[in-house]
Design a protein around this motif. Structure first.
Motif, mmCIF file in Angstrom:
data_model
loop_
_atom_site.group_PDB
_atom_site.id
_atom_site.type_symbol
_atom_site.label_atom_id
_atom_site.label_comp_id
_atom_site.label_asym_id
_atom_site.label_seq_id
_atom_site.Cartn_x
_atom_site.Cartn_y
_atom_site.Cartn_z
ATOM 1 N N SER A 70 -49.293 6.901 -3.714
ATOM 2 C CA SER A 70 -49.528 5.712 -4.248
ATOM 3 C C SER A 70 -49.279 5.418 -2.591
ATOM 4 O O SER A 70 -47.683 4.533 -2.402
ATOM 5 C CB SER A 70 -49.257 5.729 -4.913
ATOM 6 N N ALA A 71 -49.672 4.111 -1.952
ATOM 7 C CA ALA A 71 -49.555 3.395 -0.989
ATOM 8 C C ALA A 71 -48.991 1.798 -1.498
ATOM 9 O O ALA A 71 -47.921 1.451 -0.569
ATOM 10 C CB ALA A 71 -50.467 3.067 -0.212
ATOM 11 N N ALA A 72 -48.753 2.008 -2.502
ATOM 12 C CA ALA A 72 -47.751 0.526 -3.355
ATOM 13 C C ALA A 72 -46.109 1.233 -3.483
ATOM 14 O O ALA A 72 -45.317 0.342 -3.372
ATOM 15 C CB ALA A 72 -48.692 0.577 -3.821
ATOM 16 N N ALA A 73 -46.621 2.387 -3.596
ATOM 17 C CA ALA A 73 -44.842 3.275 -4.232
ATOM 18 C C ALA A 73 -43.885 2.928 -2.582
ATOM 19 O O ALA A 73 -43.848 4.198 -2.315
ATOM 20 C CB ALA A 73 -44.902 4.725 -4.515
ATOM 21 N N LYS A 74 -43.648 2.434 -2.617
ATOM 22 C CA LYS A 74 -42.616 2.008 -1.526
ATOM 23 C C LYS A 74 -41.386 2.136 -1.508
ATOM 24 O O LYS A 74 -40.620 1.924 -2.435
ATOM 25 C CB LYS A 74 -42.651 0.896 0.109
ATOM 26 N N LYS A 75 -40.321 3.165 -0.750
ATOM 27 C CA LYS A 75 -38.842 3.666 -1.070
ATOM 28 C C LYS A 75 -38.404 3.418 -0.006
ATOM 29 O O LYS A 75 -38.073 2.767 1.190
ATOM 30 C CB LYS A 75 -39.215 4.771 -1.103
ATOM 31 N N LYS A 76 -36.157 3.094 -0.138
ATOM 32 C CA LYS A 76 -35.413 2.877 0.059
ATOM 33 C C LYS A 76 -34.896 4.017 0.741
ATOM 34 O O LYS A 76 -34.168 5.076 -0.310
ATOM 35 C CB LYS A 76 -35.355 2.075 0.051
ATOM 36 N N VAL A 77 -35.382 4.638 1.591
ATOM 37 C CA VAL A 77 -34.773 5.826 1.949
ATOM 38 C C VAL A 77 -33.427 6.045 3.104
ATOM 39 O O VAL A 77 -32.920 5.359 3.941
ATOM 40 C CB VAL A 77 -35.792 7.136 2.779
ATOM 41 N N LEU A 78 -32.255 7.211 2.408
ATOM 42 C CA LEU A 78 -31.191 6.861 3.227
ATOM 43 C C LEU A 78 -31.645 8.555 3.662
ATOM 44 O O LEU A 78 -31.471 9.534 3.225
ATOM 45 C CB LEU A 78 -29.485 7.089 2.448
ATOM 46 N N ILE A 79 -31.052 8.616 5.888
ATOM 47 C CA ILE A 79 -31.206 9.360 5.941
ATOM 48 C C ILE A 79 -29.498 10.057 6.496
ATOM 49 O O ILE A 79 -29.611 8.932 7.226
ATOM 50 C CB ILE A 79 -31.963 9.951 7.480
ATOM 51 N N VAL A 80 -29.077 10.742 5.942
ATOM 52 C CA VAL A 80 -27.857 12.051 6.747
ATOM 53 C C VAL A 80 -28.087 12.244 7.723
ATOM 54 O O VAL A 80 -28.619 13.625 6.691
ATOM 55 C CB VAL A 80 -26.474 12.223 4.848
ATOM 56 N N ASN A 81 -27.986 11.879 9.150
ATOM 57 C CA ASN A 81 -28.044 12.568 9.690
ATOM 58 C C ASN A 81 -27.049 13.556 10.642
ATOM 59 O O ASN A 81 -25.795 13.230 10.871
ATOM 60 C CB ASN A 81 -28.760 12.191 11.230
ATOM 61 N N THR A 82 -27.546 14.985 10.805
ATOM 62 C CA THR A 82 -26.210 15.221 11.635
ATOM 63 C C THR A 82 -26.415 15.502 13.259
ATOM 64 O O THR A 82 -27.856 14.196 13.446
ATOM 65 C CB THR A 82 -26.925 16.951 11.995
ATOM 66 N N ASN A 83 -24.979 15.170 13.688
ATOM 67 C CA ASN A 83 -24.551 14.463 15.207
ATOM 68 C C ASN A 83 -24.934 15.540 16.332
ATOM 69 O O ASN A 83 -24.971 15.249 17.768
ATOM 70 C CB ASN A 83 -23.636 13.597 15.957
ATOM 71 N N SER A 84 -25.455 16.436 16.034
ATOM 72 C CA SER A 84 -25.655 17.841 16.807
ATOM 73 C C SER A 84 -26.637 18.784 17.085
ATOM 74 O O SER A 84 -27.133 19.119 15.534
ATOM 75 C CB SER A 84 -24.273 18.613 17.417
ATOM 76 N N GLY A 85 -27.139 19.598 17.568
ATOM 77 C CA GLY A 85 -27.780 20.740 16.748
ATOM 78 C C GLY A 85 -29.718 20.641 16.906
ATOM 79 O O GLY A 85 -29.551 19.527 17.255
ATOM 80 N N GLY A 86 -30.228 21.971 16.710
ATOM 81 C CA GLY A 86 -31.389 21.486 16.521
ATOM 82 C C GLY A 86 -32.387 20.228 15.289
ATOM 83 O O GLY A 86 -33.408 19.718 15.760
ATOM 84 N N HIS A 87 -31.132 20.470 14.460
ATOM 85 C CA HIS A 87 -31.588 19.478 13.094
ATOM 86 C C HIS A 87 -31.973 17.617 13.471
ATOM 87 O O HIS A 87 -32.017 17.218 12.444
ATOM 88 C CB HIS A 87 -31.270 20.074 11.790
ATOM 89 N N ALA A 88 -30.860 17.251 14.999
ATOM 90 C CA ALA A 88 -31.301 16.585 15.019
ATOM 91 C C ALA A 88 -32.398 15.750 14.369
ATOM 92 O O ALA A 88 -32.088 14.257 14.364
ATOM 93 C CB ALA A 88 -29.842 15.719 16.029
ATOM 94 N N ASP A 154 -34.090 4.433 -3.278
ATOM 95 C CA ASP A 154 -34.448 5.333 -4.015
ATOM 96 C C ASP A 154 -34.194 7.021 -3.657
ATOM 97 O O ASP A 154 -34.555 8.147 -4.730
ATOM 98 C CB ASP A 154 -36.037 5.432 -4.345
ATOM 99 N N VAL A 155 -34.023 7.375 -2.419
ATOM 100 C CA VAL A 155 -34.737 8.675 -1.779
ATOM 101 C C VAL A 155 -33.206 8.824 -0.798
ATOM 102 O O VAL A 155 -32.737 7.455 0.172
ATOM 103 C CB VAL A 155 -35.373 8.918 -1.106
ATOM 104 N N VAL A 156 -31.884 10.065 -1.064
ATOM 105 C CA VAL A 156 -31.583 10.272 -0.061
ATOM 106 C C VAL A 156 -31.918 11.753 0.834
ATOM 107 O O VAL A 156 -32.161 12.507 -0.355
ATOM 108 C CB VAL A 156 -30.141 10.272 -0.351
ATOM 109 N N LEU A 157 -31.877 11.772 1.924
ATOM 110 C CA LEU A 157 -31.857 13.184 2.633
ATOM 111 C C LEU A 157 -30.544 13.844 3.424
ATOM 112 O O LEU A 157 -30.266 12.727 4.477
ATOM 113 C CB LEU A 157 -33.194 12.870 3.780
ATOM 114 N N ASP A 158 -30.083 14.822 2.727
ATOM 115 C CA ASP A 158 -29.296 15.835 3.810
ATOM 116 C C ASP A 158 -29.625 15.926 4.990
ATOM 117 O O ASP A 158 -29.878 17.345 4.566
ATOM 118 C CB ASP A 158 -28.061 15.494 2.711
ATOM 119 N N ASN A 159 -29.802 15.812 5.909
ATOM 120 C CA ASN A 159 -30.300 16.732 7.508
ATOM 121 C C ASN A 159 -27.693 16.555 8.018
ATOM 122 O O ASN A 159 -28.687 16.707 8.731
ATOM 123 C CB ASN A 159 -30.991 15.610 8.210
ATOM 124 N N ASN A 160 -27.794 16.783 7.478
ATOM 125 C CA ASN A 160 -26.302 17.607 8.285
ATOM 126 C C ASN A 160 -25.369 18.229 7.367
ATOM 127 O O ASN A 160 -25.348 19.500 9.019
ATOM 128 C CB ASN A 160 -25.535 16.000 7.842
#
Length: 401
Positions: A70-88, A154-160
C-alpha cells in the motif's frame, strides 16, 4: 606437473535456474505452505530441533500471484549497517530505495563516523541518503537505544551481525521498544553442500553457523520477522572485490587463473535486486512474516562465463587458465574470489510469496561497472599478482610484462 587448460570461447555463459523441483521439506504436514484468505502464502517454522527449516521448502513453482504494498503505509525503518565487507552496500541501496518510496529511514553504521573505514564506499556516499531525507548515525549496536534516543521505528533491519552475540542486543531492544517487524541479513553460505543444486529455501543448513542461531532467535522472539540470505553481489559502492578481480587481470592482458574446470555455477546479483526484495518485505509485512528468502538474482553464471562477460564489458580479449589448486599447492580461497564449487541459490520464496522479480542484467551491469572501474582509475593502479604468478609459473604459462 600440473596441466594448464586455456579457454577462449564459450557457447553459454548464463544459466536460468530450473523452474521446479520435487519438494523435500523437513516441515511437518501441519506447517507446510498454504494459501490464506488474504491471497498470500502463510507458514510456520518446523518444530524440529534441527530447524531444518524454513517456511519455503523445495517445491514446484506456486500459483501466479503478486502482493502489492500500500502506497499509504509509510514506515519508519532503522537499518543497523555493517562497516565493512560486501554486505555494507546492501544497507546503502536499501536506504535509498525506501526513501524513494516515501518511507522514513535512519541508517546506523557500526563504529565511528571519523574512522578510516568511513573513507571507503559506500560510506563516502552517505550524503545521498541524507540528501534524500534520510538520517545517518554511528555507534555500537549494543547501545542502539542510546544511539537513536527517543526515535521510534516500525521496522528494524540488522545488516551487521553474523552471530547471536552481535544481533541479540539489537533484537532485544527492538522487541522491548515495540518494533513491529524485524529483518535480518543472513547468508546463503550457511547451506550445506548439496548434490542437487541450486540451494532453495528449506534446504539443510550448517547447524553451527552463526547466522542459523540468529535466525532461530528472531523466529522465537518476534511475531513478524524475515531473514534474507544473499550470495555474491555487484553494484556501485561495493567495497569487496567481485568483478574488479577479473577486470584487474583483463585490462593488464594477464591470464585469468580459474580453479577447476571453470564450469562451476554461482550466483552474482546486482544489489538493486536485493534492496527491491527487502523493500517488498517492508511494504508487505504479513506476506513476508516468518519466512526465509534467498536474497539473490534468478540466474546462474559459470566461473568461466564471469571472466568472459567481464572481458566483453571491457571490450578486451581474455585468456583463461584452469588449474588444480592442490597440484599447484595454493589455497583457492585466497587466490580466487568465489568458491571453487557449484554454489548458487535460487529466489523461489521471494517470487512465490512477495511477487518479486529480478530487473537487472549481468552483462549490462558489468558494462556499467567497468565504466566506473576506469573512472576511478583502478585500471592504472599498480597491483601485485604474487598468487597468480605462483600459479602461472607452476603451469609454465608465460606472462607478458
Amino acid at each position: 606437473m600440473a596441466m594448464a587448460t586455456l579457454t577462449s570461447s564459450s557457447s553459454s555463459l548464463l544459466f536460468s535456474s530450473p523452474q521446479s523441483k520435487l519438494p523435500q521439506s523437513s516441515l511437518s504436514p501441519s506447517s507446510r505452505l498454504s494459501f490464506s484468505s488474504s491471497s498470500h502464502l502463510s507458514s510456520s517454522l518446523s518444530s524440529s530441533p534441527s530447524f531444518g527449516y524454513s517456511a519455503s521448502p523445495r517445491r514446484s513453482s506456486v500459483s501466479s500471484f503478486t502482493v502489492k504494498g500500500s502506497a499509504a503505509a509509510k514506515k519508519k525503518v532503522l537499518i543497523v549497517n555493517t562497516n565493512s565487507g560486501g554486505h555494507a552496500v546492501i544497507g546503502f541501496y536499501f536506504a535509498k530505495e525506501l526513501l524513494g518510496s516515501g518511507h522514513e529511514v535512519t541508517t546506523m553504521t557500526v563504529g565511528d563516523e571519523n574512522s578510516d573505514k568511513m573513507k571507503k564506499t559506500p560510506f563516502t556516499r552517505f550524503n545521498e541518503i541524507v540528501s534524500a531525507g534520510g538520517k545517518t548515525v554511528w555507534g555500537d549496536p549494543a547501545d542502539v537505544g542510546k544511539v537513536v534516543g527517543d526515535a521510534t521505528f516500525d521496522v528494524v533491519l540488522d545488516n551487521n551481525g553474523k552471530n547471536l552475540d552481535a544481533v541479540r542486543p539489537v533484537a532485544d531492544w527492538a522487541k522491548s521498544s515495540g518494533v513491529k517487524q524485524f529483518l535480518f541479513i543472513s547468508s546463503a553460505g550457511i547451506y550445506k553442500p548439496t548434490d542437487e543444486p541450486p540451494h532453495v529455501e528449506g534446504d539443510a543448513v550448517k547447524a553451527d553457523a552463526g547466522h542459523v542461531e540468529v535466525e532461530k532467535y528472531i523466529a522465537e522472539n518476534f511475531s513478524n520477522w524475515a531473514s534474507f540470505r544473499p550470495q555474491y553481489m555487484i553494484g556501485s559502492g561495493n567495497n569487496k572485490d567481485c568483478e574488479e578481480w577479473f577486470f584487474d587481470r583483463i585490462v593488464r592482458k594477464r591470464p585469468v587463473p580459474i580453479p577447476g574446470s571453470g564450469m562451476q555455477l554461482t550466483n552474482i546479483s546486482h544489489v538493486r535486486d536485493l534492496s527491491s526484495m527487502l523493500t517488498l518485505a517492508v511494504e508487505n509485512p504479513e506476506a513476508a512474516s516468518s519466512n526465509i528468502f534467498n536474497c539473490v538474482g534468478d540466474r546462474a553464471v559459470t566461473l568461466d562465463g564471469m571472466a568472459k562477460l567481464c572481458a566483453q564489458a571491457a571490450g578486451l580479449p581474455v585468456k583463461i587458465v584452469h588449474y588444480d589448486p592442490k597440484a599447484v599447492g595454493i589455497d583457492a580461497k585466497k587466490a580466487f574470489p568465489f568458491r571453487n564449487m557449484h554454489f548458487y541459490a535460487e529466489p523461489r520464496a521471494a517470487k512465490d510469496i512477495l511477487g518479486w522479480r529480478s530487473t537487472t542484467n549481468l552483462p549490462e551491469d558489468l558494462k556499467e561497472r567497468f565504466d566506473e572501474y576506469v573512472k576511478i582509475g583502478r585500471d592504472k593502479k599498480a597491483i601485485q599478482f604474487e598468487m597468480d604468478d605462483k600459479i602461472l609459473e607452476s603451469l609454465k604459462v608465460p606472462v607478458l610484462v
